[in-house]
Write an enzyme that holds these catalytic residues in place. Structure first.
Site, PDB file in Angstrom:
ATOM      1  N   HIS A  44     -11.295  -3.179   3.094  1.00  0.00           N
ATOM      2  CA  HIS A  44     -11.262  -2.857   4.522  1.00  0.00           C
ATOM      3  C   HIS A  44     -12.046  -1.595   4.878  1.00  0.00           C
ATOM      4  O   HIS A  44     -12.123  -1.241   6.052  1.00  0.00           O
ATOM      5  CB  HIS A  44      -9.801  -2.696   4.953  1.00  0.00           C
ATOM      6  CG  HIS A  44      -9.156  -1.524   4.258  1.00  0.00           C
ATOM      7  ND1 HIS A  44      -8.907  -1.522   2.902  1.00  0.00           N
ATOM      8  CD2 HIS A  44      -8.755  -0.323   4.718  1.00  0.00           C
ATOM      9  CE1 HIS A  44      -8.378  -0.355   2.569  1.00  0.00           C
ATOM     10  NE2 HIS A  44      -8.264   0.392   3.653  1.00  0.00           N
ATOM     11  N   ASP A  45     -12.583  -0.906   3.880  1.00  0.00           N
ATOM     12  CA  ASP A  45     -13.358   0.315   4.132  1.00  0.00           C
ATOM     13  C   ASP A  45     -14.856   0.106   3.932  1.00  0.00           C
ATOM     14  O   ASP A  45     -15.633   1.051   4.054  1.00  0.00           O
ATOM     15  CB  ASP A  45     -12.928   1.433   3.173  1.00  0.00           C
ATOM     16  CG  ASP A  45     -11.488   1.857   3.371  1.00  0.00           C
ATOM     17  OD1 ASP A  45     -10.999   1.810   4.515  1.00  0.00           O
ATOM     18  OD2 ASP A  45     -10.850   2.243   2.367  1.00  0.00           O
ATOM     19  N   ASP A  84      -3.123   4.622  -2.329  1.00  0.00           N
ATOM     20  CA  ASP A  84      -4.197   5.168  -1.504  1.00  0.00           C
ATOM     21  C   ASP A  84      -4.643   6.549  -2.000  1.00  0.00           C
ATOM     22  O   ASP A  84      -3.805   7.433  -2.219  1.00  0.00           O
ATOM     23  CB  ASP A  84      -3.651   5.284  -0.070  1.00  0.00           C
ATOM     24  CG  ASP A  84      -4.725   5.571   0.950  1.00  0.00           C
ATOM     25  OD1 ASP A  84      -5.578   4.703   1.156  1.00  0.00           O
ATOM     26  OD2 ASP A  84      -4.698   6.671   1.539  1.00  0.00           O
ATOM     27  N   GLU A 136      -6.518   3.850  -5.993  1.00  0.00           N
ATOM     28  CA  GLU A 136      -7.841   3.960  -5.373  1.00  0.00           C
ATOM     29  C   GLU A 136      -8.478   5.254  -5.855  1.00  0.00           C
ATOM     30  O   GLU A 136      -7.925   6.326  -5.631  1.00  0.00           O
ATOM     31  CB  GLU A 136      -7.713   3.959  -3.841  1.00  0.00           C
ATOM     32  CG  GLU A 136      -9.051   4.005  -3.159  1.00  0.00           C
ATOM     33  CD  GLU A 136      -9.006   4.414  -1.684  1.00  0.00           C
ATOM     34  OE1 GLU A 136      -9.936   4.079  -0.959  1.00  0.00           O
ATOM     35  OE2 GLU A 136      -8.035   5.084  -1.276  1.00  0.00           O
ATOM     36  N   ASP A 168       0.862  -1.175   0.000  1.00  0.00           N
ATOM     37  CA  ASP A 168       0.000   0.000   0.000  1.00  0.00           C
ATOM     38  C   ASP A 168       0.902   1.229   0.000  1.00  0.00           C
ATOM     39  O   ASP A 168       1.833   1.324   0.796  1.00  0.00           O
ATOM     40  CB  ASP A 168      -0.868  -0.004   1.262  1.00  0.00           C
ATOM     41  CG  ASP A 168      -2.273   0.491   1.009  1.00  0.00           C
ATOM     42  OD1 ASP A 168      -2.412   1.581   0.426  1.00  0.00           O
ATOM     43  OD2 ASP A 168      -3.225  -0.198   1.409  1.00  0.00           O
TER      44      ASP A 168
HETATM   45  C1  GLC Z   1      -8.204   5.125   1.837  1.00  0.00           C
HETATM   46  C2  GLC Z   1      -8.004   3.918   2.712  1.00  0.00           C
HETATM   47  C3  GLC Z   1      -8.692   4.156   4.017  1.00  0.00           C
HETATM   48  C4  GLC Z   1      -8.060   5.359   4.665  1.00  0.00           C
HETATM   49  C5  GLC Z   1      -8.050   6.575   3.738  1.00  0.00           C
HETATM   50  C6  GLC Z   1      -7.087   7.597   4.205  1.00  0.00           C
HETATM   51  O1  GLC Z   1      -9.523   5.333   1.502  1.00  0.00           O
HETATM   52  O2  GLC Z   1      -8.440   2.762   2.062  1.00  0.00           O
HETATM   53  O3  GLC Z   1      -8.650   3.049   4.870  1.00  0.00           O
HETATM   54  O4  GLC Z   1      -8.743   5.691   5.837  1.00  0.00           O
HETATM   55  O5  GLC Z   1      -7.652   6.253   2.424  1.00  0.00           O
HETATM   56  O6  GLC Z   1      -5.761   7.134   4.057  1.00  0.00           O
END
Ligand code: GLC
Ligand code: CA
Length: 581
Positions: free
Chosen positions: A341-342, A209, A267, A97
């Site tokens: 995980h979100d 991310d 992402e 990540d």
């Molecule tokens: C992304 C991650 C999440 C995190 C956010 C800030 O969306 O997947 O878990 O809280 O970024 O880093």
């Protein structure tokens, strides 16, 4: 030519909740090493590992204090090197990540940056003296209002006051996650150096991310308010801005081009297919793939993620997925996933968990319905055994900052506790973060100690030990599906066509090759039996082809069903003439 990552099955690990080997209640790198054979057997080629870097854990590792260190609760750099070696032995790749929209406020960069305005690190972050001001106000004078009304994703203002410099800094997430200033070339080159460090260790790539947020509108304008809200979300000012593409092209040139096998996946919240294309068209040299979120927003309530969800509109879901399939086909590459995980678990969102039988069938219908399209499938830990959402009775059992901040704010605004808890049960990120359920032993075999977050109490009935021994279990189905995906090029290369776009519960699509090979995926995403006339093409494939997957098992594979059972799934294939298999 296809890349390895176009043929790969990828598994996402949330390390805190995967497997603890030293009894501190927190999953660790050694736990992952211990389960590599399990993953290999499941049909996994690569792992996306959520952050394991040194972090004060304000957002469970997404707030990085040191990009070159492993957080001690996960192990050491030696453990990391061993993980990479052990994965190589098994011909598996590790995707790390990369969290570079922001770092932790405890990172040395920010510690120096916040101390004074005249040091090289100050410009690594995004500062503003306050609304209407060009220069910092005098110490001792009142703190000026925030520069604008931008909201943090974790509630409240996106600005935090720093008294030492009499300025605000921007944080799109928590106040312990200051946004990095990508306009500063020195910062960008520090990031590239760090990426090379990890690539030189032999990792296979990066999941990036919120990478489409790295460039902000430099004028930092107020955004039009909604319903008298004090702080407002408006992604136009920080998502998918033109400079983001320039940064990614530079990153490609400076780093990725020297590692041609490296895979990258960004992402991308708030991203349409036309926007998405720009990131993944190979000739633009940006990213390999993106995670789009449109299909996960179909059941969102009017207030977004933390609102009562609305019923799934299945035709709208299929339309979204088709748009991405058709939009990227031949021009880029899709990722396929239903959760991470979100997200609350898809099984509990769209599936039916009323009986154990329906739960298992739902998990399989979701797997076939989403993961057999064109693209690279990502399995989030626990999906392969049909893990579900959790509903802890009180807020004290929750750990996630987003959940806790929602609950605090909703309560302060007068939302009844019962309603707020209901929303937490349905939408919390902790739904996906309860420990992996390995067995019926204490704490599901996840830890000998006290788990950092309570387990889902359903672990005695839903766990790897039980499910993987069940020939009709979810695990067996995932295993078949993932191995099957690699056994015929139709699953990688075949074009996609939706044969039931308007139906309220039936999912039916084909994957087709120029040699005439056709694979068909049929499913009923409803807890009720549904009468449906099978299209001719599928009828022929069922009668003359090979049945690849069926849930529940079919007594006679050649009998074309008149109606589909609740959450039924059928996958079949008819090989083409030219190189008939
Ligand atoms: C992304 C991650 C999440 C995190 C956010 C800030 O969306 O997947 O878990 O809280 O970024 O880093
Ligand atoms: Ca541990």
């Amino acid at each position: 030519m296809t890349h390895w990552w176009q043929r790969a099955n990828i598994y996402q690990i949330y390390p805190r909740s995967f497997l603890d080997t030293n009894g501190d209640g927190i999953g660790d790198l050694r736990g992952i090493i211990r389960k590599l054979d399990y993953l290999k057997d499941l049909g996994i080629d690569a792992i996306w590992l959520c952050p394991v870097y040194d972090s004060p854990n304000d957002d469970n590792g997404y707030d990085i204090r040191d990009y070159y260190r492993i957080h001690e609760e996960f192990g050491t750099m030696k453990d990391m090197d061993r993980l990479i070696t052990e994965m190589k032995k098994r011909d598996m790749k590790l995707v790390m990540d990369l969290v570079v929209n922001h770092c932790s406020d405890e990172h040395a960069w920010f510690q120096k940056a916040r101390a004074s305005r005249d040091n090289a690190f100050h410009d690594y972050f995004i500062w503003h003296p306050g609304r209407g001001l060009d220069e910092p106000s005098q110490p001792g004078t009142p703190i000026p209002p925030e520069p604008n009304n931008w909201a943090s994703h974790f509630r409240g203002s996106a600005w935090e006051w720093n008294e030492q410099t009499r300025e605000y800094y921007l944080h799109l997430f928590s106040r312990k996650q200051p946004d990095l200033n990508w306009e500063n070339p020195a910062l960008r080159h520090e990031i590239y150096k760090m990426m090379r460090f990890w690539l030189d260790k032999g990792i296979g790539g990066f999941r990036m991310d919120v990478i489409n947020y790295v460039s902000k509108d430099p004028s930092l304008p107020d955004v039009p308010g909604k319903d008298g809200q004090r702080y407002v979300h408006d992604s136009r000012y920080y998502a998918n801005r033109p400079r983001t593409h320039e940064h990614l092209q530079e990153m490609h040139q400076e780093v990725l081009s020297a590692y041609p096998d490296c895979m990258t996946i960004g992402e991308m919240h708030q991203t349409s297919v036309n926007e998405g294309l720009k990131y993944v068209q190979p000739e633009r040299r940006e990213l390999s793939m993106i995670f789009q979120f449109e299909h996960l927003a179909i059941d969102s309530g009017p207030q977004g993620k933390y609102d009562m969800p609305v019923a799934w509109d299945i035709p709208a879901l299929k339309e979204t997925l088709s748009t991405w399939q058709n939009g990227l086909s031949g021009a880029g590459w899709n990722s396929l996933y239903t959760g991470n995980h979100d997200q609350p678990r898809m099984l509990s969102r769209i599936g039916s968990t009323e009986t154990n039988e329906l739960r298992k069938r739902s998990a399989m219908a979701i797997a076939a319905g989403f993961l057999l399209m064109q693209g690279t499938p990502f399995v989030y830990q626990g999906e392969e055994i049909g893990m579900t959402n959790v509903a802890f009775p009180d807020i004290e059992s929750y750990r996630d900052i987003e959940t806790l901040n929602f609950f605090r704010e909703a309560s302060a605004q007068g939302m009844p506790e019962k309603t707020a808890m209901k929303i937490v049960h349905l939408r919390s990120r902790d739904n996906a973060r309860t420990p992996m359920q390995w067995s019926s032993d204490t704490h599901a075999g996840f830890t000998d100690g006290r788990p950092w977050i309570p387990l889902n109490p359903n672990y005695p009935d839903i766990n790897v030990h039980l499910d993987a021994r069940d020939p009709d279990g979810v695990h067996a189905f995932y295993r078949e599906l993932l191995h099957m995906r690699r056994s015929h090029p139709v699953w990688t290369e075949g074009t996609f066509e939706d044969l039931a776009p308007d139906h309220h519960s039936i999912v039916c699509y084909t994957r087709r090759m120029v040699d005439g090979t056709v694979a068909c995926v049929l499913g009923n995403l409803s807890a009720k039996e549904v009468a449906w006339t099978v299209p001719d093409e599928l009828r022929t494939a069922l009668r003359q082809g090979t049945l690849l997957l069926a849930s529940p098992a079919l007594e006679d594979a050649r009998v074309v069903p008149e109606s589909l059972l609740p959450m039924q799934t059928i996958v079949c294939m008819q090989a083409g003439q030219e190189n008939g298999a």
